[in-house]
Design a protein around this motif. Structure first.
Motif, short mmCIF file in Angstrom:
data_model
loop_
_atom_site.label_atom_id
_atom_site.label_comp_id
_atom_site.label_asym_id
_atom_site.label_seq_id
_atom_site.Cartn_x
_atom_site.Cartn_y
_atom_site.Cartn_z
N VAL A 124 3.59 7.07 2.83
CA VAL A 124 4.53 5.93 3.26
C VAL A 124 4.07 4.82 2.24
CG1 VAL A 124 4.48 6.70 5.54
CG2 VAL A 124 2.61 5.37 5.10
N VAL A 125 5.06 3.90 1.92
CA VAL A 125 4.84 2.65 1.67
C VAL A 125 4.84 1.53 2.62
CG1 VAL A 125 5.36 1.04 -0.22
CG2 VAL A 125 5.81 3.49 -0.69
N ASP A 126 3.79 0.85 2.51
CA ASP A 126 3.37 0.06 3.71
C ASP A 126 3.41 -1.55 3.20
OD1 ASP A 126 2.46 -1.52 5.74
OD2 ASP A 126 0.99 0.21 6.38
N TRP A 127 4.61 -2.42 3.44
CA TRP A 127 4.36 -3.75 3.17
C TRP A 127 3.71 -4.55 4.06
CZ3 TRP A 127 8.34 -0.43 2.16
CH2 TRP A 127 8.89 -0.20 0.57
N TRP A 128 3.35 -4.10 5.15
CA TRP A 128 2.58 -4.98 6.07
C TRP A 128 1.42 -4.35 6.68
CZ3 TRP A 128 4.78 -7.11 11.18
CH2 TRP A 128 3.91 -8.19 11.68
N GLY A 129 0.30 -4.81 6.41
CA GLY A 129 -1.03 -4.03 7.11
C GLY A 129 -1.81 -3.31 6.20
N ALA A 130 -1.38 -2.84 5.10
CA ALA A 130 -2.08 -2.04 4.24
C ALA A 130 -3.49 -2.72 3.64
CB ALA A 130 -1.20 -1.45 3.09
N SER A 131 -3.26 -3.82 3.39
CA SER A 131 -4.18 -4.64 2.81
C SER A 131 -5.88 -4.51 3.71
CB SER A 131 -4.16 -6.24 2.75
OG SER A 131 -3.82 -6.74 4.04
N ASN A 132 -5.66 -4.39 5.12
CA ASN A 132 -6.61 -4.09 5.94
C ASN A 132 -7.05 -2.60 6.28
OD1 ASN A 132 -7.54 -6.76 6.00
ND2 ASN A 132 -5.80 -7.38 7.50
N TYR A 133 -6.14 -1.89 5.75
CA TYR A 133 -6.32 -0.37 6.01
C TYR A 133 -7.31 0.33 5.76
CZ TYR A 133 -4.47 4.05 7.91
OH TYR A 133 -4.31 5.34 8.77
N ALA A 134 -8.24 0.89 6.55
CA ALA A 134 -9.34 1.92 6.19
C ALA A 134 -10.42 0.94 5.49
CB ALA A 134 -9.05 2.98 5.27
N LYS A 135 -10.43 -0.18 5.92
CA LYS A 135 -11.46 -1.37 5.70
C LYS A 135 -12.36 -1.62 6.55
CE LYS A 135 -11.46 -5.55 3.02
NZ LYS A 135 -10.64 -6.70 2.67
N GLY A 136 -13.84 -1.25 6.36
CA GLY A 136 -14.73 -1.50 7.50
C GLY A 136 -14.98 -2.94 7.85
N GLY A 139 0.68 -1.12 0.08
CA GLY A 139 0.16 0.09 -0.19
C GLY A 139 0.82 1.25 -0.06
N ARG A 140 0.33 2.20 -0.73
CA ARG A 140 1.01 3.79 -0.78
C ARG A 140 -0.22 4.35 0.20
NH1 ARG A 140 1.89 6.90 -5.82
NH2 ARG A 140 -0.52 6.99 -5.78
N LEU A 141 0.10 5.01 1.51
CA LEU A 141 -0.67 5.94 2.07
C LEU A 141 -0.30 7.34 1.70
CD1 LEU A 141 -0.48 3.12 3.60
CD2 LEU A 141 -2.02 4.42 5.24
N THR A 142 -1.49 8.07 1.24
CA THR A 142 -1.12 9.47 1.26
C THR A 142 -2.15 10.35 2.24
OG1 THR A 142 -0.47 9.50 -1.04
CG2 THR A 142 -0.89 11.56 -0.29
N ALA A 159 -3.99 -2.62 12.71
CA ALA A 159 -3.14 -2.96 11.72
C ALA A 159 -1.70 -2.89 12.28
CB ALA A 159 -3.55 -2.59 10.54
N PRO A 160 -0.85 -4.15 12.22
CA PRO A 160 0.71 -3.57 12.28
C PRO A 160 1.06 -3.37 10.98
CG PRO A 160 0.14 -6.19 11.94
CD PRO A 160 -1.37 -5.36 12.00
N HIS A 161 2.25 -2.47 11.17
CA HIS A 161 2.80 -1.92 9.68
C HIS A 161 4.34 -2.12 9.77
CE1 HIS A 161 -1.13 0.30 9.10
NE2 HIS A 161 -1.18 0.44 10.12
N PHE A 162 4.58 -2.06 8.52
CA PHE A 162 6.16 -2.03 8.12
C PHE A 162 6.25 -1.18 6.90
CE2 PHE A 162 9.92 -3.88 6.11
CZ PHE A 162 10.88 -3.60 7.16
N GLN A 163 6.91 0.16 7.10
CA GLN A 163 6.69 1.22 6.33
C GLN A 163 8.02 2.07 5.97
OE1 GLN A 163 3.90 3.77 8.70
NE2 GLN A 163 2.23 2.70 7.61
N TYR A 164 7.94 2.32 4.84
CA TYR A 164 8.84 3.38 4.47
C TYR A 164 8.59 4.66 4.05
CZ TYR A 164 12.52 5.78 1.59
OH TYR A 164 13.40 6.73 1.07
N HIS A 165 8.80 5.63 4.86
CA HIS A 165 8.55 7.19 4.65
C HIS A 165 8.94 7.70 3.75
CE1 HIS A 165 6.38 6.92 8.70
NE2 HIS A 165 7.07 5.78 8.79
N VAL A 166 8.46 8.12 2.78
CA VAL A 166 8.65 8.97 1.36
C VAL A 166 8.65 10.50 1.85
CG1 VAL A 166 8.25 9.34 -0.97
CG2 VAL A 166 7.83 6.98 -0.16
#
Length: 121
Positions: free
Chosen positions: A109-121, A37-40, A62-69
């Motif tokens: 941020v680019v998120d390798w772990w946790g983005a698939s469930n992010y902001a999902k109801g 995921g890419r979160l803006t 959601a746990p996250h593993f992220q790179y901050h752009v």
């Protein structure tokens, strides 16, 4: 040939899925058997104000593993531990946190772990 053995290429300019929420968006690409995921997040965004109503949990679970752009993000864990992350930082966050944008620059941020469930109801 398994999914992980294929050569794949994706681009966030044409994501497989986009989820929008107040002051933010997450673009998702499926690649290598995973969702990246890419979160803006815009100035003024705060998880507890803008995503909590969607997630229905007190803190982000959601746990996250992220790179901050770009931009600056403060993350506060349930135990009160607080970090500030900015461009070039890599963060590993367990579940149970709040986060918010500081300053006038959007956070990407680019998120390798946790983005698939992010902001999902």
């Amino acid at each position: 040939m398994t999914t992980a053995q294929r050569t794949e290429q994706k681009n966030f300019a044409t994501p497989d899925e986009t989820r929008t929420f107040e002051n933010g968006v997450v673009d998702l690409v499926g690649i290598g058997g995973a969702q990246i995921g890419r979160l803006t997040l815009q100035p003024g965004w705060r998880w507890s104000e803008h995503v909590k109503p969607i997630a229905g949990t007190e803190l982000c679970e959601a746990p996250h593993f992220q790179y901050h752009v770009s931009g600056r993000l403060v993350i506060r864990m349930a135990d009160g531990t607080e970090i500030e992350a900015g461009p070039g930082d890599v963060t590993s966050l367990p579940e149970g946190h709040d986060a918010w944008v500081i300053g006038d620059e959007p956070v990407v941020v680019v998120d390798w772990w946790g983005a698939s469930n992010y902001a999902k109801g």
